[in-house]
Enzyme design. Structure first.
Site, PDB file in Angstrom:
ATOM      1  N   LYS A   1       0.836  -1.203   0.000  1.00 22.39           N
ATOM      2  CA  LYS A   1       0.000   0.000   0.000  1.00 22.39           C
ATOM      3  C   LYS A   1       0.873   1.257   0.000  1.00 22.39           C
ATOM      4  O   LYS A   1       1.750   1.411   0.846  1.00 22.39           O
ATOM      5  CB  LYS A   1      -0.917  -0.013   1.221  1.00 22.39           C
ATOM      6  CG  LYS A   1      -1.824  -1.242   1.273  1.00 22.39           C
ATOM      7  CD  LYS A   1      -2.769  -1.221   2.452  1.00 22.39           C
ATOM      8  CE  LYS A   1      -2.057  -1.337   3.771  1.00 22.39           C
ATOM      9  NZ  LYS A   1      -2.995  -1.488   4.906  1.00 22.39           N
TER      10      LYS A   1
ATOM     11  N   GLY B   1      -8.853   4.585   9.770  1.00 20.21           N
ATOM     12  CA  GLY B   1      -9.439   3.292   9.435  1.00 20.21           C
ATOM     13  C   GLY B   1      -9.284   2.858   7.996  1.00 20.21           C
ATOM     14  O   GLY B   1      -9.943   1.903   7.565  1.00 20.21           O
ATOM     15  N   THR B   2      -8.394   3.499   7.233  1.00 16.02           N
ATOM     16  CA  THR B   2      -8.258   3.125   5.820  1.00 16.02           C
ATOM     17  C   THR B   2      -7.722   1.699   5.664  1.00 16.02           C
ATOM     18  O   THR B   2      -8.150   0.966   4.769  1.00 16.02           O
ATOM     19  CB  THR B   2      -7.344   4.104   5.076  1.00 16.02           C
ATOM     20  OG1 THR B   2      -6.124   4.272   5.814  1.00 16.02           O
ATOM     21  CG2 THR B   2      -8.011   5.452   4.906  1.00 16.02           C
ATOM     22  N   GLY B   3      -6.792   1.297   6.528  1.00 16.81           N
ATOM     23  CA  GLY B   3      -6.243  -0.050   6.427  1.00 16.81           C
ATOM     24  C   GLY B   3      -7.292  -1.111   6.703  1.00 16.81           C
ATOM     25  O   GLY B   3      -7.395  -2.114   5.978  1.00 16.81           O
ATOM     26  N   CYS B   4      -8.079  -0.906   7.752  1.00 18.07           N
ATOM     27  CA  CYS B   4      -9.170  -1.826   8.085  1.00 18.07           C
ATOM     28  C   CYS B   4     -10.146  -1.921   6.917  1.00 18.07           C
ATOM     29  O   CYS B   4     -10.565  -3.014   6.509  1.00 18.07           O
ATOM     30  CB  CYS B   4      -9.934  -1.342   9.317  1.00 18.07           C
ATOM     31  SG  CYS B   4      -8.943  -0.960  10.757  1.00 18.07           S
TER      32      CYS B   4
ATOM     33  N   THR C   1      -8.405  10.082   7.311  1.00 15.45           N
ATOM     34  CA  THR C   1      -8.043   8.766   6.776  1.00 15.45           C
ATOM     35  C   THR C   1      -8.062   7.693   7.867  1.00 15.45           C
ATOM     36  O   THR C   1      -7.445   6.644   7.720  1.00 15.45           O
ATOM     37  CB  THR C   1      -6.647   8.809   6.137  1.00 15.45           C
ATOM     38  OG1 THR C   1      -5.690   9.294   7.111  1.00 15.45           O
ATOM     39  CG2 THR C   1      -6.631   9.719   4.916  1.00 15.45           C
TER      40      THR C   1
END
Length: 273
Positions: A177, A212-215, A210
């Protein structure tokens, strides 16, 4: 119409709804799946940070897992925050006894601040879980550096090269990412153990919202992979998250780093925005 995939999130909570299981359930729904959840940790957090973490007993974690698997056929699992070695081992042992066709692991190891979120023994347990069970692992740039034992890459090309090394070593697909890197792109690359690479190119959005973008990305990816091939899933999830980030400022949630707009695409297609 394709059957709606039944996707289980195993992760911690976020009372303000932007990350953790709350974000996972929104993302699974937005991606076309039916979301379920098993809580590994009760996290008192908001858009400004984490205040306190309560880890339920392992027996209760297993009871939650039993409640799902005794009743529902699970098509995909997304694993987020595990926290400690004991919880990680419990989840890994459960998946050994109850195999699932698709497992996406978001290795919650390093905070945006750079602080380590898990102990060294938990890191080793997480590495074993990835090696034994993960279909795809979705580390951010600091987490990719931890997993490989290398310095953080400073370019997308260097990050993809590092992801390729780890994919081969761990025999797992790695989603590299680019969101933590500098530049006008925030692209993602899916790297297979044989080195095959698929890039989903997306522009960077100028926003601090941004949380919680990974979740969200890993949950959407798990859902779309249950519906089709991995490369298409990466492209769909990346484009969807880009739109969710692009409209995050419209939510006005919290005083810190706010959540993304998980359902903006749905509202747009429904004619609501």
């Amino acid at each position: 119409m394709a059957r709606i995939p039944r996707v289980l999130s195993i992760a911690g909570t976020d009372p303000t709804g932007g990350a953790g299981i709350q974000a996972d359930l929104k993302s699974i729904a937005a991606a076309g799946g039916y979301g379920m959840c098993v809580v590994t940790a009760l996290v008192a957090q908001n858009t400004q940070g984490v205040r306190e973490i309560h880890t339920p007993p392992q027996a209760f974690l297993r009871s939650q897992l039993d409640a799902v698997f005794d009743d529902v056929e699970v098509d995909a699992v997304k694993i987020g925050m595990l926290g400690d070695a004991e919880t990680t081992t419990t989840v890994a042992d459960y998946l050994t006894a109850h195999p699932v066709p698709l497992v996406v692991v978001d290795p919650v190891m390093v905070a945006t601040s750079g602080d380590r979120l898990i102990t060294s023994d938990a890191e080793q347990a997480l590495r074993r879980l990835v090696r034994d069970h993960a279909t795809v692992v979705t580390p951010n740039i600091p987490e990719l550096a931890v997993l490989t034992g290398q310095p953080e890459p400073d370019s997308f090309e260097a990050a993809v090269a590092l992801g390729r090394d780890y994919a081969r070593e761990a025999d797992v697909n790695v989603l590299v990412k680019g969101g933590h890197l500098d530049g006008d792109r925030a692209s993602n690359a899916l790297v297979a153990p044989d080195g095959a690479t698929h890039v989903a190119d997306v522009p960077r959005v100028a926003t601090t919202n941004t949380h919680g973008t990974g979740c969200s990305l890993s949950s959407a990816l798990a859902t779309r992979m249950a519906l089709g091939d991995a490369n298409s899933a990466v492209t769909w999830a990346s484009d969807w998250l880009h739109e969710a980030i692009a409209h995050a400022d419209e939510l006005h949630v919290g005083q810190g780093h706010g959540p993304v707009h998980h359902f903006h695409r749905l509202y747009r297609l429904a004619g609501g925005v």
